[in-house]
Scaffold this active site. Structure first.
Site, PDB file in Angstrom:
ATOM      1  N   ASP A 161       0.842  -1.200   0.000  1.00 37.18           N
ATOM      2  CA  ASP A 161       0.000   0.000   0.000  1.00 37.18           C
ATOM      3  C   ASP A 161       0.879   1.253   0.000  1.00 37.18           C
ATOM      4  O   ASP A 161       0.599   2.221  -0.705  1.00 37.18           O
ATOM      5  CB  ASP A 161      -0.922  -0.029   1.221  1.00 37.18           C
ATOM      6  CG  ASP A 161      -1.609  -1.380   1.342  1.00 37.18           C
ATOM      7  OD1 ASP A 161      -2.285  -1.765   0.381  1.00 37.18           O
ATOM      8  OD2 ASP A 161      -1.413  -2.074   2.352  1.00 37.18           O
ATOM      9  N   HIS A 189      -4.734  -3.140   6.112  1.00 43.68           N
ATOM     10  CA  HIS A 189      -4.524  -3.462   4.699  1.00 43.68           C
ATOM     11  C   HIS A 189      -5.876  -3.865   4.117  1.00 43.68           C
ATOM     12  O   HIS A 189      -6.225  -5.037   4.048  1.00 43.68           O
ATOM     13  CB  HIS A 189      -3.499  -4.583   4.535  1.00 43.68           C
ATOM     14  CG  HIS A 189      -3.492  -5.128   3.129  1.00 43.68           C
ATOM     15  ND1 HIS A 189      -3.035  -4.396   2.059  1.00 43.68           N
ATOM     16  CD2 HIS A 189      -3.937  -6.292   2.615  1.00 43.68           C
ATOM     17  CE1 HIS A 189      -3.200  -5.098   0.945  1.00 43.68           C
ATOM     18  NE2 HIS A 189      -3.746  -6.257   1.259  1.00 43.68           N
TER      19      HIS A 189
HETATM   20  P1  NAX Z   1      -2.227 -18.381  -3.703  1.00 46.65           P
HETATM   21  O1  NAX Z   1      -3.584 -18.926  -3.494  1.00 46.65           O
HETATM   22  O2  NAX Z   1      -1.627 -18.369  -5.064  1.00 46.65           O
HETATM   23  O3  NAX Z   1      -1.202 -19.143  -2.756  1.00 46.65           O
HETATM   24  C1  NAX Z   1      -1.441 -19.367  -1.411  1.00 46.65           C
HETATM   25  C2  NAX Z   1      -0.745 -20.647  -1.040  1.00 46.65           C
HETATM   26  O4  NAX Z   1      -0.840 -20.790   0.375  1.00 46.65           O
HETATM   27  C3  NAX Z   1      -1.357 -21.888  -1.664  1.00 46.65           C
HETATM   28  O5  NAX Z   1      -0.362 -22.632  -2.334  1.00 46.65           O
HETATM   29  C4  NAX Z   1      -1.937 -22.644  -0.463  1.00 46.65           C
HETATM   30  O6  NAX Z   1      -1.850 -24.039  -0.613  1.00 46.65           O
HETATM   31  C5  NAX Z   1      -1.035 -22.148   0.658  1.00 46.65           C
HETATM   32  N1  NAX Z   1      -1.612 -22.267   1.987  1.00 46.65           N
HETATM   33  C6  NAX Z   1      -2.903 -22.091   2.374  1.00 46.65           C
HETATM   34  N2  NAX Z   1      -3.018 -22.332   3.691  1.00 46.65           N
HETATM   35  C7  NAX Z   1      -1.785 -22.635   4.144  1.00 46.65           C
HETATM   36  C8  NAX Z   1      -1.279 -23.009   5.415  1.00 46.65           C
HETATM   37  N3  NAX Z   1      -2.085 -23.121   6.474  1.00 46.65           N
HETATM   38  N4  NAX Z   1       0.033 -23.275   5.524  1.00 46.65           N
HETATM   39  C9  NAX Z   1       0.841 -23.196   4.460  1.00 46.65           C
HETATM   40  N5  NAX Z   1       0.408 -22.871   3.218  1.00 46.65           N
HETATM   41  C10 NAX Z   1      -0.877 -22.587   3.077  1.00 46.65           C
HETATM   42  O7  NAX Z   1      -2.260 -16.903  -3.075  1.00 46.65           O
HETATM   43  P2  NAX Z   1      -1.228 -15.709  -3.277  1.00 46.65           P
HETATM   44  O8  NAX Z   1      -1.630 -14.923  -4.443  1.00 46.65           O
HETATM   45  O9  NAX Z   1       0.160 -16.227  -3.197  1.00 46.65           O
HETATM   46  O10 NAX Z   1      -1.588 -14.820  -1.996  1.00 46.65           O
HETATM   47  C11 NAX Z   1      -1.311 -15.265  -0.703  1.00 46.65           C
HETATM   48  C12 NAX Z   1      -1.965 -14.372   0.324  1.00 46.65           C
HETATM   49  O11 NAX Z   1      -1.479 -13.039   0.230  1.00 46.65           O
HETATM   50  C13 NAX Z   1      -3.492 -14.268   0.179  1.00 46.65           C
HETATM   51  O12 NAX Z   1      -4.072 -14.363   1.467  1.00 46.65           O
HETATM   52  C14 NAX Z   1      -3.687 -12.869  -0.364  1.00 46.65           C
HETATM   53  O13 NAX Z   1      -4.949 -12.341  -0.038  1.00 46.65           O
HETATM   54  C15 NAX Z   1      -2.563 -12.123   0.341  1.00 46.65           C
HETATM   55  N6  NAX Z   1      -2.151 -10.828  -0.204  1.00 46.65           N
HETATM   56  C16 NAX Z   1      -1.759  -9.887   0.677  1.00 46.65           C
HETATM   57  C17 NAX Z   1      -1.280  -8.648   0.274  1.00 46.65           C
HETATM   58  C18 NAX Z   1      -0.836  -7.633   1.272  1.00 46.65           C
HETATM   59  O14 NAX Z   1      -0.471  -6.524   0.851  1.00 46.65           O
HETATM   60  N7  NAX Z   1      -0.816  -7.893   2.578  1.00 46.65           N
HETATM   61  C19 NAX Z   1      -1.243  -8.292  -1.162  1.00 46.65           C
HETATM   62  C20 NAX Z   1      -1.248  -9.468  -2.064  1.00 46.65           C
HETATM   63  C21 NAX Z   1      -2.123 -10.609  -1.644  1.00 46.65           C
HETATM   64  O15 NAX Z   1      -3.437 -10.358  -2.064  1.00 46.65           O
END
Ligand code: NAX
Length: 328
Positions: A161, A189
């Site tokens: 952000d 966020h």
């Molecule tokens: P993806 O869905 O591509 O990847 C997430 C991965 O996490 C998957 O491979 C899943 O199997 C794994 N996972 C789920 N639960 C888990 C657990 N308990 N232990 C270990 N692995 C686990 O998502 P991606 O695009 O990589 O985004 C990841 C996270 O970042 C999401 O929650 C998303 O909302 C968040 N974001 C946060 C941002 C921020 O500024 N704070 C911005 C970008 C993003 O949207």
């Protein structure tokens, strides 16, 4: 040769993981002279573990000189053993028909377990960055689940952000991003965040009079920064990944190596400053040095800012109330 630092990344087979691991292993996060060991966590699901193996094969194929080791995990306790840095990226995304309450519940289950595992096994000075959404509340849950670690070990990511706020302002003013300092993004966020340019400078001069367009600031700039994530999804069909990984690198690099006096936005546990109740994980302006962050204090809060800061606070307090039962 320095002793390798252990870095855990959760959700390592996901989109953000795919942009993140290579940059960590190349030295962009902890320094070009700092060897790293990657401890990668994914859910036990066969498909996720297989995808993780594939990403690790690619990391291997880069032959990074700084990569001193790498392991795959499906259990947070082994993944977080002795880690110096933990990037908590994996989270439960909102599924069809899932309400905000269900999302908080599902993530609460993940971040209590991960907080406890950090508490049990991580370095006592571990630097934890929560990226997985709802990032502030997930960081709060992890912190509360790790009573033997100092609260300052836990942070949430607002750096994306912050970077978006810098970039939008730089474009509007026709100035280089690097010429802007003292940007702040207060709060959660989420679209309620408050990008505050009242203290920002461009080439050392105050940005607000240079902009001289309060209507654009309030009606266009603030919502554009707040809704940028949704705009990326709309355009790309997928959520921000490379820019999120980049922000995570920026956040941890500055925390570990110092921001040289520059202000950066970090989601940290409030100490009660600025009227934000203690322990709420809130975006604050910080400087970093010697592996520690310090909140920038004493800034004047005007009526408009107070209203915006209260709005994003109200959302965080609601989320906090929604997970309170998980933390008893
Ligand atoms: P993806 O869905 O591509 O990847 C997430 C991965 O996490 C998957 O491979 C899943 O199997 C794994 N996972 C789920 N639960 C888990 C657990 N308990 N232990 C270990 N692995 C686990 O998502 P991606 O695009 O990589 O985004 C990841 C996270 O970042 C999401 O929650 C998303 O909302 C968040 N974001 C946060 C941002 C921020 O500024 N704070 C911005 C970008 C993003 O949207």
């Amino acid at each position: 040769m320095k002793k390798p630092m252990r870095v855990a990344v959760t959700g390592a087979a996901g989109q953000i993981g795919y942009s993140l691991l290579f940059r960590i292993a190349s030295g962009e996060m902890l320094g070009k002279d700092q060897p790293v060991i990657l401890q990668l966590l994914e859910i036990p699901d066969e498909k996720a573990q297989k995808a993780l193996k594939g990403v690790m094969m690619e990391v291997d194929d880069c032959a990074f000189p700084l990569l001193a080791g790498m392991s795959a995990h499906s259990d947070a306790n082994t993944a977080f053993k002795d880690v110096d840095v933990a990037l908590l990226v994996g989270a439960r995304p909102r599924g069809p028909g899932m309400e905000r309450k269900d999302l908080l519940e599902a993530n609460g289950a993940i971040f209590t377990v991960q907080g406890r595992a950090l508490d049990a096994g991580a370095s006592r000075n571990v630097k934890v960055l929560v990226v997985g959404n709802p990032a502030n509340t997930n960081a709060y849950i992890a912190m509360k689940s790790a009573p033997s670690l100092d609260k300052s070990c836990f942070t949430a990511m607002l750096r994306l952000d912050h970077n978006r706020a810098l970039s939008q302002l730089a474009t509007k003013l026709g100035k280089p991003v690097a010429s802007i300092e003292k940007m702040i993004v207060w709060g959660n966020h989420s679209p309620t965040m408050y990008p505050d340019i009242r203290f920002a400078t461009v080439e050392g001069k105050p940005a607000k009079p240079m902009l001289n367009d309060d209507a654009w600031y309030k009606d266009t700039y603030i919502p554009t920064v707040g809704k940028r994530g949704a705009a990326i999804i709309e355009a790309r069909g997928l959520s921000s990944a490379a820019s999120a990984a980049n922000a995570a690198i920026d956040h941890v690099r500055d925390w570990v190596l110092g921001s040289n006096g520059k202000w950066v936005t970090m989601g940290i546990a409030s100490d009660g400053s600025y009227g934000i109740p203690q322990d709420v994980m809130y975006g604050f302006p910080c400087t970093t040095a010697n592996g520690k962050f310090e909140m920038v204090k004493g800034l004047e809060i005007d009526d408009f800012s107070r209203e915006r800061m209260n709005k994003t606070l109200a959302e965080l307090e609601e989320e906090r109330a929604g997970v309170a039962h998980l933390l008893k």
